[in-house]
Design a protein around this motif. Structure first.
Motif, PDB file in Angstrom:
ATOM      1  N   ASP A   2      11.910  17.750 -40.423  1.00 29.76           N
ATOM      2  CA  ASP A   2      12.998  16.741 -40.107  1.00 29.76           C
ATOM      3  C   ASP A   2      12.323  15.347 -40.386  1.00 29.76           C
ATOM      4  O   ASP A   2      12.873  14.340 -40.667  1.00 29.76           O
ATOM      5  N   LEU A   3      10.999  14.994 -40.099  1.00 30.84           N
ATOM      6  CA  LEU A   3      10.560  13.623 -39.948  1.00 30.84           C
ATOM      7  C   LEU A   3       8.959  13.852 -40.407  1.00 30.84           C
ATOM      8  O   LEU A   3       8.230  14.691 -39.774  1.00 30.84           O
ATOM      9  N   ALA A   4       8.467  12.899 -41.330  1.00 33.73           N
ATOM     10  CA  ALA A   4       6.833  12.812 -41.327  1.00 33.73           C
ATOM     11  C   ALA A   4       6.535  11.335 -40.735  1.00 33.73           C
ATOM     12  O   ALA A   4       7.234  10.384 -40.795  1.00 33.73           O
ATOM     13  N   ILE A   5       5.722  11.593 -39.827  1.00 36.98           N
ATOM     14  CA  ILE A   5       5.305  10.160 -38.896  1.00 36.98           C
ATOM     15  C   ILE A   5       3.827   9.867 -39.373  1.00 36.98           C
ATOM     16  O   ILE A   5       2.826  10.588 -39.098  1.00 36.98           O
ATOM     17  N   ASN A   6       3.711   8.646 -39.854  1.00 34.70           N
ATOM     18  CA  ASN A   6       2.562   8.214 -40.309  1.00 34.70           C
ATOM     19  C   ASN A   6       1.974   7.282 -39.326  1.00 34.70           C
ATOM     20  O   ASN A   6       2.560   6.156 -39.082  1.00 34.70           O
ATOM     21  N   ILE A   7       0.926   7.319 -38.590  1.00 27.28           N
ATOM     22  CA  ILE A   7       0.478   6.493 -37.562  1.00 27.28           C
ATOM     23  C   ILE A   7      -0.745   5.889 -38.201  1.00 27.28           C
ATOM     24  O   ILE A   7      -1.547   6.318 -38.799  1.00 27.28           O
ATOM     25  N   THR A   8      -0.473   4.321 -38.451  1.00 23.82           N
ATOM     26  CA  THR A   8      -1.378   3.555 -38.788  1.00 23.82           C
ATOM     27  C   THR A   8      -2.399   2.767 -38.079  1.00 23.82           C
ATOM     28  O   THR A   8      -1.982   2.427 -36.853  1.00 23.82           O
ATOM     29  N   VAL A   9      -3.649   2.513 -38.336  1.00 20.52           N
ATOM     30  CA  VAL A   9      -4.630   1.777 -37.543  1.00 20.52           C
ATOM     31  C   VAL A   9      -5.850   1.105 -38.521  1.00 20.52           C
ATOM     32  O   VAL A   9      -6.198   2.092 -39.560  1.00 20.52           O
ATOM     33  N   ALA A  10      -6.182   0.136 -38.276  1.00 17.82           N
ATOM     34  CA  ALA A  10      -6.971  -0.589 -39.474  1.00 17.82           C
ATOM     35  C   ALA A  10      -8.391   0.306 -39.330  1.00 17.82           C
ATOM     36  O   ALA A  10      -9.021   0.578 -38.205  1.00 17.82           O
ATOM     37  N   ASP A  11      -9.118   0.126 -40.505  1.00 19.89           N
ATOM     38  CA  ASP A  11     -10.455   0.988 -40.710  1.00 19.89           C
ATOM     39  C   ASP A  11     -11.589   0.413 -39.735  1.00 19.89           C
ATOM     40  O   ASP A  11     -12.108   1.270 -39.099  1.00 19.89           O
TER      41      ASP A  11
END
Ligand code: AMP
Length: 192
Positions: A112-121
């Motif tokens: 249904d969905l791909a969830i990309n969780i982002t955080v700075a390096d």
């Protein structure tokens, strides 16, 4: 109807595992973490564990063939077939993503969905070092942490483009640098 077949993407330390666990409980679906399955296999000394150990200890990816066999089997278990799943940490390479595109129709499932969780390096390094202290994971030493981030940007980050351009699974990006509960609330909203 709520979304009940989900992929979690994002770099190590973004909070994928924590959020995936909470959301899986909320949606009442299995949380399938390939990292957890491999760590268990390693501890138990199974053939898969023995094969995976050296890669994991270096912070490298375990070969696609091992992961593909593991995921093919897990997604066909009864709970995954009937309730759905959160795949946490898979796919991690383009080979794995393409494999999933072929596997799902074969086993009569969709995503249904791909969830990309982002955080700075720079935030990730600090978080991973802290987790190393708390959990004593052998793949959380500074050198290995650095390698895992390099492997992520080389092997896994291209999946963002893949889901944007070459997959029928929609992709959403969620800012992982916020209070845990705020992120959870957004994820619940996205999957309702
Ligand atoms: P994780 O707990 O998701 O950070 O995974 C821990 C380690 O398990 C990774 O650093 C890899 O060595 C291995 N691993 C987990 N998932 C995968 C995957 N999809 N492909 C290859 N290796 C994986």
């Amino acid at each position: 109807m709520s979304k009940n077949r989900l992929i979690f993407l994002g770099p190590p330390g973004a909070g994928k595992g924590t959020q995936a666990k909470i959301l899986a409980e909320h949606l009442n679906i299995p949380h399938i973490s390939t990292g957890e399955i491999l760590r268990k296999a390693k501890q138990e000394g199974t053939p898969v564990g023995l094969q995976a150990k050296a890669y994991m200890d270096r912070g490298d990816l375990v070969p696609d063939s091992v992961l593909q066999a593991l995921v093919r089997e897990r997604l066909q278990q009864n709970d995954a077939q009937t309730q759905g799943w959160i795949l946490d940490g898979f796919p991690r390479t383009l080979g794995q993503a393409n494999f999933l595109e072929t596997l799902l129709p074969e086993i009569k499932q969709t995503c249904d969905l791909a969830i990309n969780i982002t955080v700075a390096d720079e935030i990730l390094v600090g978080r991973l070092a802290k987790r190393a202290e708390l959990e004593g994971r052998s793949d959380d030493t500074e050198e290995v942490i650095r390698n895992r981030l390099i492997v992520y940007s080389q092997e896994t980050a291209p999946l963002i483009d893949f889901y944007q351009k070459s997959s029928s699974t929609p992709l959403v990006t969620v800012d992982g640098d916020r209070v845990l509960e705020v992120i959870t609330a957004e994820l619940k909203e996205l999957t309702t």
